[in-house]
Write an enzyme that holds these catalytic residues in place. Structure first.
Site, PDB file in Angstrom:
ATOM      1  N   ARG A 169      19.842  13.678 -15.223  1.00 58.51           N
ATOM      2  CA  ARG A 169      19.686  12.441 -14.492  1.00 58.51           C
ATOM      3  C   ARG A 169      18.155  12.332 -13.985  1.00 58.51           C
ATOM      4  O   ARG A 169      17.781  11.993 -12.982  1.00 58.51           O
ATOM      5  CB  ARG A 169      20.293  12.641 -12.973  1.00 58.51           C
ATOM      6  CG  ARG A 169      21.825  12.601 -13.066  1.00 58.51           C
ATOM      7  CD  ARG A 169      22.311  11.327 -13.841  1.00 58.51           C
ATOM      8  NE  ARG A 169      23.954  11.272 -13.829  1.00 58.51           N
ATOM      9  CZ  ARG A 169      24.220  11.901 -15.188  1.00 58.51           C
ATOM     10  NH1 ARG A 169      23.527  12.115 -16.188  1.00 58.51           N
ATOM     11  NH2 ARG A 169      25.590  11.925 -15.184  1.00 58.51           N
ATOM     12  N   SER A 243      28.619   7.674  -8.771  1.00 56.21           N
ATOM     13  CA  SER A 243      28.472   9.068  -8.236  1.00 56.21           C
ATOM     14  C   SER A 243      27.492   9.071  -7.322  1.00 56.21           C
ATOM     15  O   SER A 243      26.298   8.559  -7.472  1.00 56.21           O
ATOM     16  CB  SER A 243      28.109   9.836  -9.297  1.00 56.21           C
ATOM     17  OG  SER A 243      29.031  10.077 -10.357  1.00 56.21           O
ATOM     18  N   GLU A 344      22.120  10.622  -5.808  1.00 57.35           N
ATOM     19  CA  GLU A 344      21.409   9.709  -6.808  1.00 57.35           C
ATOM     20  C   GLU A 344      21.008   8.378  -7.125  1.00 57.35           C
ATOM     21  O   GLU A 344      19.847   8.162  -7.802  1.00 57.35           O
ATOM     22  CB  GLU A 344      22.840   9.699  -7.994  1.00 57.35           C
ATOM     23  CG  GLU A 344      22.484   9.602  -9.267  1.00 57.35           C
ATOM     24  CD  GLU A 344      23.838   9.590 -10.268  1.00 57.35           C
ATOM     25  OE1 GLU A 344      24.383  11.004 -10.459  1.00 57.35           O
ATOM     26  OE2 GLU A 344      24.124   8.560 -10.521  1.00 57.35           O
TER      27      GLU A 344
HETATM   28  C1  LIG Z   1      31.155   2.004 -10.929  1.00 56.08           C
HETATM   29  C2  LIG Z   1      29.918   2.796 -11.138  1.00 56.08           C
HETATM   30  C3  LIG Z   1      29.930   3.782 -12.564  1.00 56.08           C
HETATM   31  C4  LIG Z   1      28.833   4.546 -12.697  1.00 56.08           C
HETATM   32  N1  LIG Z   1      29.060   5.429 -13.654  1.00 56.08           N
HETATM   33  C5  LIG Z   1      27.891   6.159 -14.057  1.00 56.08           C
HETATM   34  C6  LIG Z   1      27.915   7.283 -14.947  1.00 56.08           C
HETATM   35  O1  LIG Z   1      29.103   7.681 -15.447  1.00 56.08           O
HETATM   36  N2  LIG Z   1      26.716   7.804 -15.258  1.00 56.08           N
HETATM   37  C7  LIG Z   1      25.687   7.475 -14.736  1.00 56.08           C
HETATM   38  O2  LIG Z   1      24.575   7.921 -15.139  1.00 56.08           O
HETATM   39  N3  LIG Z   1      25.381   6.474 -13.856  1.00 56.08           N
HETATM   40  C8  LIG Z   1      26.530   5.771 -13.320  1.00 56.08           C
HETATM   41  N4  LIG Z   1      26.282   4.701 -12.617  1.00 56.08           N
HETATM   42  C9  LIG Z   1      25.342   4.477 -11.905  1.00 56.08           C
HETATM   43  C10 LIG Z   1      24.526   3.200 -12.830  1.00 56.08           C
HETATM   44  O3  LIG Z   1      25.345   2.363 -13.511  1.00 56.08           O
HETATM   45  C11 LIG Z   1      23.561   3.687 -13.658  1.00 56.08           C
HETATM   46  O4  LIG Z   1      22.373   4.404 -13.045  1.00 56.08           O
HETATM   47  C12 LIG Z   1      22.697   2.488 -14.383  1.00 56.08           C
HETATM   48  O5  LIG Z   1      21.802   2.841 -15.499  1.00 56.08           O
HETATM   49  C13 LIG Z   1      21.950   1.488 -13.293  1.00 56.08           C
HETATM   50  O6  LIG Z   1      21.453   0.191 -14.009  1.00 56.08           O
HETATM   51  P1  LIG Z   1      21.080  -0.930 -13.164  1.00 56.08           P
HETATM   52  O7  LIG Z   1      20.656  -2.036 -14.494  1.00 56.08           O
HETATM   53  O8  LIG Z   1      22.370  -1.196 -12.325  1.00 56.08           O
HETATM   54  O9  LIG Z   1      20.002  -0.452 -12.282  1.00 56.08           O
HETATM   55  P2  LIG Z   1      19.476  -0.796 -10.857  1.00 56.08           P
HETATM   56  O10 LIG Z   1      20.444  -0.333  -9.905  1.00 56.08           O
HETATM   57  O11 LIG Z   1      19.098  -2.454 -10.750  1.00 56.08           O
HETATM   58  O12 LIG Z   1      18.056   0.079 -10.686  1.00 56.08           O
HETATM   59  C14 LIG Z   1      18.277   1.442 -10.648  1.00 56.08           C
HETATM   60  C15 LIG Z   1      16.690   2.076 -10.852  1.00 56.08           C
HETATM   61  O13 LIG Z   1      16.362   1.488 -12.047  1.00 56.08           O
HETATM   62  C16 LIG Z   1      15.048   0.777 -11.981  1.00 56.08           C
HETATM   63  N5  LIG Z   1      14.985  -0.284 -12.867  1.00 56.08           N
HETATM   64  C17 LIG Z   1      16.052  -0.928 -13.452  1.00 56.08           C
HETATM   65  N6  LIG Z   1      15.550  -1.728 -14.508  1.00 56.08           N
HETATM   66  C18 LIG Z   1      14.427  -1.341 -14.803  1.00 56.08           C
HETATM   67  C19 LIG Z   1      13.376  -1.746 -15.773  1.00 56.08           C
HETATM   68  N7  LIG Z   1      13.538  -2.678 -16.708  1.00 56.08           N
HETATM   69  N8  LIG Z   1      12.125  -1.151 -15.733  1.00 56.08           N
HETATM   70  C20 LIG Z   1      11.736  -0.229 -14.715  1.00 56.08           C
HETATM   71  N9  LIG Z   1      12.678   0.128 -13.881  1.00 56.08           N
HETATM   72  C21 LIG Z   1      13.752  -0.335 -13.706  1.00 56.08           C
HETATM   73  C22 LIG Z   1      15.080   0.157 -10.521  1.00 56.08           C
HETATM   74  O14 LIG Z   1      13.961  -0.217  -9.888  1.00 56.08           O
HETATM   75  C23 LIG Z   1      15.723   1.164  -9.799  1.00 56.08           C
HETATM   76  O15 LIG Z   1      14.611   2.252  -9.273  1.00 56.08           O
HETATM   77  C24 LIG Z   1      27.593   4.030 -12.192  1.00 56.08           C
HETATM   78  C25 LIG Z   1      27.540   3.111 -11.023  1.00 56.08           C
HETATM   79  C26 LIG Z   1      28.725   2.290 -10.638  1.00 56.08           C
HETATM   80  C27 LIG Z   1      28.686   1.333  -9.618  1.00 56.08           C
END
Ligand SMILES: Cc1cc2nc3c(=O)[nH]c(=O)nc-3n(C[C@H](O)[C@H](O)[C@H](O)COP(=O)(O)OP(=O)(O)OC[C@H]3O[C@@H](n4cnc5c(N)ncnc54)[C@H](O)[C@@H]3O)c2cc1C
Length: 355
Positions: A169, A243, A344
């Site tokens: 992570r 998580s 996380e």
């Molecule tokens: C139902 C559910 C299930 C999930 N399952 C998992 C799992 O199995 N494994 C896991 O690892 N995670 C899981 N996650 C967490 C999440 O989906 C991941 O961490 C995902 O990669 C976040 O992507 P996002 O585009 O929504 O990021 P955001 O939530 O929009 O942003 C997260 C972080 O990334 C940064 N960020 C986003 N895009 C960029 C970019 N282009 N450049 C620089 N910084 C950026 C943001 O500034 C922030 O700091 C889950 C979440 C949910 C709600």
């Protein structure tokens, strides 16, 4: 809304809760959608001219927005598109591409390597940040390159896999020195015609013979739905950030000592080897065995009925409720196990407001 030329617009006081899976928090002082690199440059110039902080928003699935909102510019990353590389193994994706779309595209092209990562909400650009992982696969294993804008140097940079320094992570991009990078493209090197990965016990027991990539993705989706870990708008148990806590990595001796306290006849503490000789212990197990469950709540926030590791918004939660519940869980697990659980998700807008 102010027009900023043909390519992009900036809006003011845009509510952020609907743009997140947890659905809490206030508004962005400024908000812009950027669909290409020129628009990104213009938006950053807008923020620089006002000396306001910038937050990059992907799918909002790993963030908790403060009830006060964010006193700066939120950049919604919408640079999309999937481009196959000439080698037949590589896929390049714009940072705003929906991650699950990229997984489906890989599976359809018979490219192995991310079939277990289907159903994770969010964008491709966010995936390297916390080295997204699930069901035995991690994005860091297949990321071949990341193209990012360096906000300090004012230049684009290319990172190869080694430069990303992936860990559990973690990566360069979620360390203090790495937050200056805005990811615009991610390249994955996959295995053409490769077999599916089914290391994870929940997956292995579903297949008598080696499955196709698509079968594995479908199985992962079924497991996710059963655990409330598939994002489904409108379903209260999926209004979460996934998580909430990382699985702690402990010295093996600490786990042995905890087990002695448990005494004979009780469940053994589940454990997995972690790089560096430590032992990874499921945070969900520590939470459940500290006596916490779905009845553990704070205002509108509660532990999910389907997965002890998810904090859900039961409808009217505030970010204050989420933080109160987080502290309650951390306190109880510390009392029961002497272990500190680390959250996380990323906290947005909790630092002192910048005027
Ligand atoms: C139902 C559910 C299930 C999930 N399952 C998992 C799992 O199995 N494994 C896991 O690892 N995670 C899981 N996650 C967490 C999440 O989906 C991941 O961490 C995902 O990669 C976040 O992507 P996002 O585009 O929504 O990021 P955001 O939530 O929009 O942003 C997260 C972080 O990334 C940064 N960020 C986003 N895009 C960029 C970019 N282009 N450049 C620089 N910084 C950026 C943001 O500034 C922030 O700091 C889950 C979440 C949910 C709600």
């Amino acid at each position: 809304m102010r027009k900023q030329g043909a390519r992009w617009t900036v809006e003011e006081e845009v509510p952020l809760a609907p743009l997140t899976t947890l659905g809490v928090g206030g508004a962005a002082r400024f908000f812009a959608r950027v669909a290409d690199e020129e628009a990104l440059m213009d938006a950053l110039e807008f923020a620089r001219a006002r000396a306001c902080p910038v937050f990059v928003l992907g799918g909002g699935s790993n963030i908790i927005v403060s009830d006060r909102g964010f006193e700066g510019l939120v950049l919604k990353m919408e640079i999309t598109g999937i481009r196959p590389g000439a080698d037949g193994a590589t896929l390049h994706a714009g940072a705003g591409t929906e991650w699950d779309l990229l997984v489906r595209s890989a599976v359809e092209r018979r490219l192995a390597g991310i079939e277990c990562l289907g159903g994770i909400p969010g964008t491709a650009g966010a995936v390297p940040i916390q080295n997204v992982g699930a069901y035995g696969q991690e994005a860091g294993d297949v990321v071949a390159g990341v193209r990012a804008w360096d906000q300090e140097e004012g230049a684009f940079r290319l990172f190869d896999r080694d430069a990303c320094t992936f860990g559990y992570r973690s990566s360069l991009f979620n360390q203090p020195g790495g937050r200056r990078y805005i990811i615009v493209e991610v390249s994955l090197r996959l295995r053409p015609g490769g077999g599916a990965r089914i290391d994870y016990p929940d997956l292995r027991e579903r297949f008598a013979s080696p499955p196709a990539l698509a079968e594995v993705r479908d199985a992962v989706m079924a497991i996710r739905r059963a655990k409330g870990m598939a994002w489904s708008p409108g379903h209260p148990e999926s209004r979460s950030a996934g998580s909430f806590f990382k699985n702690p990595v402990l010295p093996a001796a600490t786990v042995e000592a905890l087990e002695e306290v448990l005494g004979p006849g009780t469940d053994r503490i589940p454990r997995f080897p972690a790089p560096g000789g430590g032992v990874k212990v499921p945070a969900a197990w520590l939470i459940t065995h500290a006596g916490l469950g779905p009845e553990t709540s704070s205002g509108g926030a509660a532990i999910s009925t389907r997965h002890a590791l998810a904090i859900v918004n039961r409808g009217a939660a505030t970010s204050g409720d989420i933080l109160d519940l987080m502290a309650k869980i951390q306190r109880r697990v510390r009392e029961a196990w002497g272990v500190d659980l680390e959250p996380e998700p990323i906290f947005v807008g909790f630092e002192p407001c910048i005027g």
